[in-house]
Design an enzyme around this catalytic site. Sequence first.
Site, mmCIF file in Angstrom:
data_model
loop_
_atom_site.group_PDB
_atom_site.id
_atom_site.type_symbol
_atom_site.label_atom_id
_atom_site.label_comp_id
_atom_site.label_asym_id
_atom_site.label_seq_id
_atom_site.Cartn_x
_atom_site.Cartn_y
_atom_site.Cartn_z
ATOM 1 N N ALA A 18 119.949 27.104 30.959
ATOM 2 C CA ALA A 18 121.584 26.869 30.018
ATOM 3 C C ALA A 18 122.642 27.641 30.205
ATOM 4 O O ALA A 18 123.925 27.023 30.740
ATOM 5 C CB ALA A 18 121.234 27.594 28.683
ATOM 6 N N PHE A 121 104.030 13.842 23.394
ATOM 7 C CA PHE A 121 103.955 15.693 23.683
ATOM 8 C C PHE A 121 104.150 15.472 22.286
ATOM 9 O O PHE A 121 104.064 14.722 20.614
ATOM 10 C CB PHE A 121 105.804 15.807 23.847
ATOM 11 C CG PHE A 121 105.710 16.866 24.828
ATOM 12 C CD1 PHE A 121 104.854 16.450 26.204
ATOM 13 C CD2 PHE A 121 105.714 18.634 24.983
ATOM 14 C CE1 PHE A 121 104.858 17.616 27.019
ATOM 15 C CE2 PHE A 121 105.335 19.333 26.103
ATOM 16 C CZ PHE A 121 105.160 18.510 27.021
ATOM 17 N N GLN A 235 106.483 32.317 19.558
ATOM 18 C CA GLN A 235 105.078 31.080 19.416
ATOM 19 C C GLN A 235 104.199 31.479 20.729
ATOM 20 O O GLN A 235 104.563 31.915 21.566
ATOM 21 C CB GLN A 235 106.225 29.852 19.962
ATOM 22 C CG GLN A 235 105.057 28.222 20.420
ATOM 23 C CD GLN A 235 106.087 26.916 21.202
ATOM 24 O OE1 GLN A 235 106.415 27.009 21.531
ATOM 25 N NE2 GLN A 235 106.426 26.174 19.914
ATOM 26 N N HIS A 237 101.693 29.263 22.569
ATOM 27 C CA HIS A 237 100.990 27.930 23.108
ATOM 28 C C HIS A 237 99.753 27.982 23.590
ATOM 29 O O HIS A 237 98.786 28.873 23.484
ATOM 30 C CB HIS A 237 101.362 27.903 25.132
ATOM 31 C CG HIS A 237 101.462 26.883 25.470
ATOM 32 N ND1 HIS A 237 100.333 26.192 25.326
ATOM 33 C CD2 HIS A 237 102.622 26.081 25.648
ATOM 34 C CE1 HIS A 237 100.455 24.310 26.366
ATOM 35 N NE2 HIS A 237 102.985 25.010 26.011
ATOM 36 N N LEU A 247 100.939 28.829 32.288
ATOM 37 C CA LEU A 247 101.018 28.207 31.267
ATOM 38 C C LEU A 247 100.889 26.703 32.107
ATOM 39 O O LEU A 247 100.587 25.937 33.261
ATOM 40 C CB LEU A 247 102.597 27.636 31.383
ATOM 41 C CG LEU A 247 102.730 26.371 30.506
ATOM 42 C CD1 LEU A 247 102.476 26.691 29.301
ATOM 43 C CD2 LEU A 247 104.324 25.564 30.419
ATOM 44 N N GLU A 250 101.952 21.480 27.938
ATOM 45 C CA GLU A 250 101.127 20.557 27.300
ATOM 46 C C GLU A 250 101.373 19.049 27.385
ATOM 47 O O GLU A 250 100.138 18.232 26.483
ATOM 48 C CB GLU A 250 102.180 20.187 25.960
ATOM 49 C CG GLU A 250 102.045 19.806 24.177
ATOM 50 C CD GLU A 250 102.886 20.423 23.192
ATOM 51 O OE1 GLU A 250 103.110 21.321 22.725
ATOM 52 O OE2 GLU A 250 103.514 19.533 22.818
ATOM 53 N N ARG A 281 102.634 23.044 18.231
ATOM 54 C CA ARG A 281 101.560 24.409 18.636
ATOM 55 C C ARG A 281 100.925 25.121 18.485
ATOM 56 O O ARG A 281 99.841 26.558 18.589
ATOM 57 C CB ARG A 281 102.772 25.061 19.434
ATOM 58 C CG ARG A 281 103.150 24.109 21.004
ATOM 59 C CD ARG A 281 104.315 24.770 22.054
ATOM 60 N NE ARG A 281 104.055 23.810 23.016
ATOM 61 C CZ ARG A 281 105.046 23.721 24.170
ATOM 62 N NH1 ARG A 281 106.493 24.450 23.453
ATOM 63 N NH2 ARG A 281 105.037 22.807 24.535
ATOM 64 N N HIS A 349 104.353 31.967 24.335
ATOM 65 C CA HIS A 349 104.921 31.367 25.071
ATOM 66 C C HIS A 349 106.799 31.613 24.712
ATOM 67 O O HIS A 349 106.789 30.799 26.045
ATOM 68 C CB HIS A 349 104.380 30.278 24.532
ATOM 69 C CG HIS A 349 105.202 28.596 25.286
ATOM 70 N ND1 HIS A 349 105.381 29.047 27.604
ATOM 71 C CD2 HIS A 349 105.625 28.077 25.352
ATOM 72 C CE1 HIS A 349 105.897 28.117 27.486
ATOM 73 N NE2 HIS A 349 106.207 27.331 25.968
ATOM 74 N N ARG A 384 108.599 26.203 17.315
ATOM 75 C CA ARG A 384 110.011 25.115 18.255
ATOM 76 C C ARG A 384 108.933 24.201 18.481
ATOM 77 O O ARG A 384 107.512 24.187 18.834
ATOM 78 C CB ARG A 384 109.835 25.810 19.825
ATOM 79 C CG ARG A 384 111.073 24.863 20.712
ATOM 80 C CD ARG A 384 111.322 25.613 22.150
ATOM 81 N NE ARG A 384 110.101 26.157 22.359
ATOM 82 C CZ ARG A 384 110.010 25.164 23.280
ATOM 83 N NH1 ARG A 384 109.823 24.243 23.545
ATOM 84 N NH2 ARG A 384 108.971 26.118 24.395
#
Lengths: 570, 238, 127
Positions: A18, A121, A235, A237, A247, A250, A281, A349, A384
């Site tokens: 970002a 996804f 969240q 995961h 991680l 996904e 998730r 996550h 999310r």
Amino acid sequence: MSMEVIKHDIVIIGAGLAGLRAAIAAAEKSREVSIALISKTYPIRCHSVCAEGGTAAVLREDEGDSFDLHAWDTIKGADFLADQDAVEFFVREIPKEILRLDNWGCPWSRREDGRIAQRAFGGQSFNRTVFAADRTGFHEVHTLYERSLMYPNIVRYDEYFVTNLFIEDNAVKGVSAIQLKTGDLVFFNAKAVILATGGAGRLYGFTTYSHQVTGDGLAIAYRAGVPLKDMEFVQFHPTGLIPSGILMTEACRGEGGYLRNRDGERFMARYAPERMELAPRDVVARAMWTEIIEGRGFEGPYGPYIALDLTHLGEEKIEERLPLIRDAARKFAGIDPVEEPIPVKPVAHYTMGGVHTNMWTETPVRGLYAAGEVAAVSIHGANRLGSNSTAECLVFGRVAGEKAVEYVTGKSFAEITKEEMLAEEKRLFDEILGKSGDENPYEIKKELNETMDKHFWIFKTGEEMKEGVKKIQELKRKYENIEIVDKKKGFNTDLMQAMEIGFMLDLAEVVAVGAYTRTESRGAHYRLDYPKRDDENWLKHTLAYYTPEGPKLDYIPVTITRWQPVERKY
Amino acid sequence: MEREVLFRIRRFDGEKEYWQDFRFTARKGMTVLEGLYFIKESLDGSLAFRASCRMGVCGSCAVKVNGKPRLACETQIFDVGDVLEIEPLDNMPVLKDLVVDMDGFFRKHEAVKPYLIRKDDDYKNPKELLQTPKELHAYYDFSLCIKCGACYSACPASATRSDYLGPAAITAAYRFCMDSRDEGKEERLGLVSGSDGVWRCHFNAECSEVCPKSVEPAKAMQKMRLMSAIHMIKSIFR
Amino acid sequence: MEMRRVSGWFTLKGKSINSIAYSFHRLTGMVLLLYLIAHLSFLTSLRIGEETYTAFISTTVRPETLPLDSLLFLATFYHAFNGLRVVLNEFGLLYEVRKALIYVMTLLALIFWLYSTYMMYVFVTGW
């Protein structure tokens, strides 16, 4: 003690996806404004490089995808807590970002004909996740970083640790930072500040987050009086590698991987018969945790786990599509996913909540913007969808950069006063660095992690949370009495980490109090004592304001345009 | 499985350099980075080192372990042995303990124009460029560099010439020169053909040995030399 | 630019076979440089007179100095073959088999060295 003041029209804090995108957007919008890009690590050491699976974008309307479909997936995935105007704007803006990255050199994975490839996804009803093998975030960050080198008006300040935000008459006027190399305190005088510091992940012990993700921007804004929104939504995961929490994307399931319990059963058939492993998730994580609680997990040296089975995909596909996963599983768990299933369990996550902004990334403070995980725009609502976060960073990073340029044009600087500078210097070097109590700050962090892992995990109850809140407050008191061993100036990581732990304690309290107060279950926030979603009372955003006694909560409505809340089934 | 290990760490507090020993019980699966965190959090909070992702993609934690530059997060303690000598990377000034100043390293990377150069670059109206999987693979492995500095630390040419661009920067230049979407090859070749560029390499190839991501900088370097030679001959006749 | 860490040429801790080959190359290069200086000085002695030169030469072509000659040839062959390897590699050739090439070239250097030492031995001893 030297007190340097550096002036820039725009100061961006955080140089991940970002922040870099905001810097480029601002530099593209105007070659005249000067932009400071401050980060506590070198830009390519940011946590965005850990994003693996991909970035969702509607690229193939001719093949059946549509903006409405992406918006609906996102809103339903969010359990209807997303602001729908922001979501609609967001889905329309991503495709251009994907193409820009393509034009800037991102090595997107390709179809045979040379066009950009897309994969399936969780929660996305079309194969719309654009990817670069399973290193999407890594390649996106490097592409943006490299592109940012082209603009002479972007000035980087690598390894500067931001300590405070200066606001006067509800308008931002600068930040202070410690230059790690020298240990000097530096003030940045700015007309606009963009926060892009990421989430609050390290609150939890079992987490996918990098060590550096300590929620600095969130805490600094919060302490300066900016409200945080929806922080109770954290969240989990489904697939964190055991024991490290690294991680396992996904995309493992997007490419066709299965989740199995001890009996070899693909148990998702009982929880989400339609989407199976590719449900959102929150749904998959709860299903896995239920399996574990009910004794159908595998037993391992680090406790019970679920098997992520990729063995049927074959070596060729795994090497092409999931090379990093294979490498990580081998190096960190000693397992080759081509040969045997990967031991995983749900893992902290993502922070859905963040600094309160509108859909133009504007916070309630004039000249202060927030983009990426640090912000709650809010497009993610209560949960999310995978591959929407990198997309968010790109879209809203751009918006923040452009908005900031519009804002600073024709504005003049408001000076940071001598008193403010002296006060900050005293706070950092006398009060914090001078701390010589008898508490080890790292012990406090460990206890905080344990508390969050125990009391604010996937299934919560009011009673447990109440106890958790108490523990966090106790830790905050303990923190007053810490010892900082390293009293030297240059590269004092002891001081920096102690401050980060202070930030995390404040944020943990916001998460905890918000979760305790929200007496319903929605998205990632699930309470055994209130297992149903309650739209009548709780279809609203939480806002948390700082007070010395703890967060003060307030609520604002969710923007609903075209999609009325319905029951969420997968 | 657990056993006692010894971390011998070369420290520097801004004034003096010294070795310090730390003994603790390590368990199977524990990485060198976890060992360093254990020391910092339980034995000596003043120990400085860089770390972030702990999964080998951010490039923060490269240090020398028993002489060899490696990512601390990817190195299992028991794979190394019972005694681990841990030092900061070579060829960069040490700031504190295991933290070296990488500003110069990053400036060299910036110097080779490591970004896609296209005449039709249009920020407002980007368009999809085609690139077949074959064209992608021509450069893909070289795009995996995490800029950890391991190659730069191991390079004897970087040891003697502080102006030498070094393996990582030249690999980055090669990665973009090989990208089918790029049009900046000649420009970049001009940048790496000077006295601080590809001709400083003596093919020690240690860079390829220590690269934690198997990027093979030595290979990129040699391919770049060939391109550079052709570029230089061509420029004589221009 | 500054000459910083020449010691880096000879630091072998934690290094691979590549660095050993590299260090030997530098070392033999230095030996050859010293020899070259000595050799040129010898030749220069011709300017003083033929007797001086012959006297010098007769002190070196003796069984006692044979080990030194042999070592010189070792350095020469190693440097030559290893140099050939580096030239090949540096033009992007045989990169994948670069380690095997080190062994092959070193072996060739050893064969040439043994043969040359044998020849010198025969010459000096007249055997």
